[in-house]
Design an enzyme around this catalytic site. Structure first.
Site, PDB file in Angstrom:
ATOM      1  N   THR A 177      16.559  11.842  -1.740  1.00 52.80           N
ATOM      2  CA  THR A 177      16.206  12.763  -2.693  1.00 52.80           C
ATOM      3  C   THR A 177      17.375  14.583  -2.593  1.00 52.80           C
ATOM      4  OG1 THR A 177      14.190  14.322  -1.833  1.00 52.80           O
ATOM      5  CG2 THR A 177      14.033  12.284  -3.009  1.00 52.80           C
ATOM      6  N   ARG A 236       7.934   5.741 -12.009  1.00 57.48           N
ATOM      7  CA  ARG A 236       6.990   5.601 -10.707  1.00 57.48           C
ATOM      8  C   ARG A 236       5.256   6.834 -11.680  1.00 57.48           C
ATOM      9  NH1 ARG A 236       7.852   8.376  -5.763  1.00 57.48           N
ATOM     10  NH2 ARG A 236       9.071   6.224  -5.420  1.00 57.48           N
TER      11      ARG A 236
END
Length: 355
Positions: A177, A236
């Site tokens: 990330t 998600r």
């Protein structure tokens, strides 16, 4: 396809319909099994990231024609966009096994050496949060990625010797990330680097309807779109919300999810029309009400909210920045005029006059 978890064991098969897992370990297994049960196994069922998929299809086809493993790949972008899923799809398309671990699990040299020595020719090693690799593990990876060798030392003091142990040719897929936190030497060893983008509402609607079909949940097109609009562009989150909305529909209605039921359920969960949850709103209101809209340092915000800095940076900030509700400046974080409007403040001048 074999999946190896961080502790080196194969994932346990459990009932995805299991109710109320009791222990923390059961909860982790339950969540992992749910995610694995809905993961796409091919590019045809992997929704979104269209440009990336086309590039990967060509790359995989070329690797198969050459009868060689893929170049090492690095995927970066906010969490929840499908980096792990995409690695599984690539392994499926290449017809090889994939071993999955994360950088924090590779604390000692023997951890990374053991997993590298267990690889077979053409297999894929997926390392999540690869920006968190320690220096020792990173240096072990350099020759393994570049020359497919392990440099190992034996003996002590004057009798120390360095051995070069050959490895089968493999593909490393790294996910992060925070691409900016990767060291230059490690980043340069990846032949293919791609950023995963946030999903559109239409793409998320397709994800939601696919998941609903797998879980045998009845949902309308407008119901799927209502959930998608509050999912922060992240599959998600969309998959997590459909389970919660399904629970609400089952208890408060006939189990079918339409636009009205979806909106009522999400309002009950305190997820607003922008997809912000209570933590997001607390963060933005704190900047407005206590720090005059900013700028303010992230450590100060984390301390005031009782949250971890990494949680704010990795979970909250990416979407708030993308949505134009938060800005990063050299002096810290600050909100935008859109934030005042969304949260119901008239404007910054009126807000400042309250103090």
């Amino acid at each position: 396809m074999s999946i190896i978890t961080d502790d080196g064991n194969r994932t346990k098969r459990i009932d995805i319909n299991q109710k109320n897992p009791n222990t923390k370990a059961e909860k982790i297994d339950y969540d992992r099994n749910f995610e694995n049960s809905i993961r796409p196994k091919s590019f045809d069922t992997y929704i979104g990231q269209s440009a990336l998929k086309e590039t990967l299809k060509i790359t995989i086809a070329a690797a198969k024609k050459r009868e060689k493993p893929l170049d090492h790949l690095l995927f970066y972008g906010p969490p929840g966009l499908g980096k792990t899923t995409l690695a599984g799809v690539i392994a499926e398309q290449m017809g090889v096994e994939i071993k999955i671990t994360s950088a924090p699990a590779l604390e000692r040299p023997r951890d990374i050496i053991g997993i590298l020595m267990s690889l077979k020719g053409g297999e894929i090693l997926f390392i999540d949060e690869i920006h968190r690799l320690n220096k020792v593990a990173e240096e072990i990876l350099y020759p393994a990625m570049e020359d497919f060798f392990l440099d190992m030392t034996t003996g002590k003091s004057q009798t120390v010797k360095t051995l070069r142990v050959p490895l089968p040719k493999f593909t490393l897929i790294g996910a992060t990330t925070k691409a900016g936190e990767l060291s230059g030497p490690l980043r340069d060893r990846f032949g293919i680097i791609h950023r995963l983008e946030f999903y559109t509402d239409e793409e998320l609607s397709q994800v939601i309807k696919r998941t609903a079909g797998i879980l045998e949940i009845e949902i309308t097109d407008d119901g799927a779109l209502a959930i998608a609009r509050r999912s922060r562009g992240t599959p998600r989150i969309a998959n997590r919300l459909i389970k919660r909305v399904s629970d609400y529909a089952l208890v408060k209605s006939d189990g079918k999810i339409d636009k009205k039921i979806a909106n009522k359920a999400l309002d009950t969960l305190k997820i607003d029309a922008f997809g912000l949850d209570s933590t997001d709103r607390s963060l933005l209101k704190l900047i407005i009400e206590k720090y005059d809209g900013g700028p303010v340092g992230i450590e100060t915000l984390a301390a005031a909210l009782g949250e971890d800095v990494r949680t704010l940076e990795d979970v909250c900030e990416p979407f708030l920045l993308q949505a134009g509700l938060l800005q990063r400046t050299p002096r810290g974080r600050k909100v935008t005029p859109a934030t005042y409007r969304h949260l119901g403040y008239k404007n910054a001048v009126d807000q400042q006059s309250l103090f």
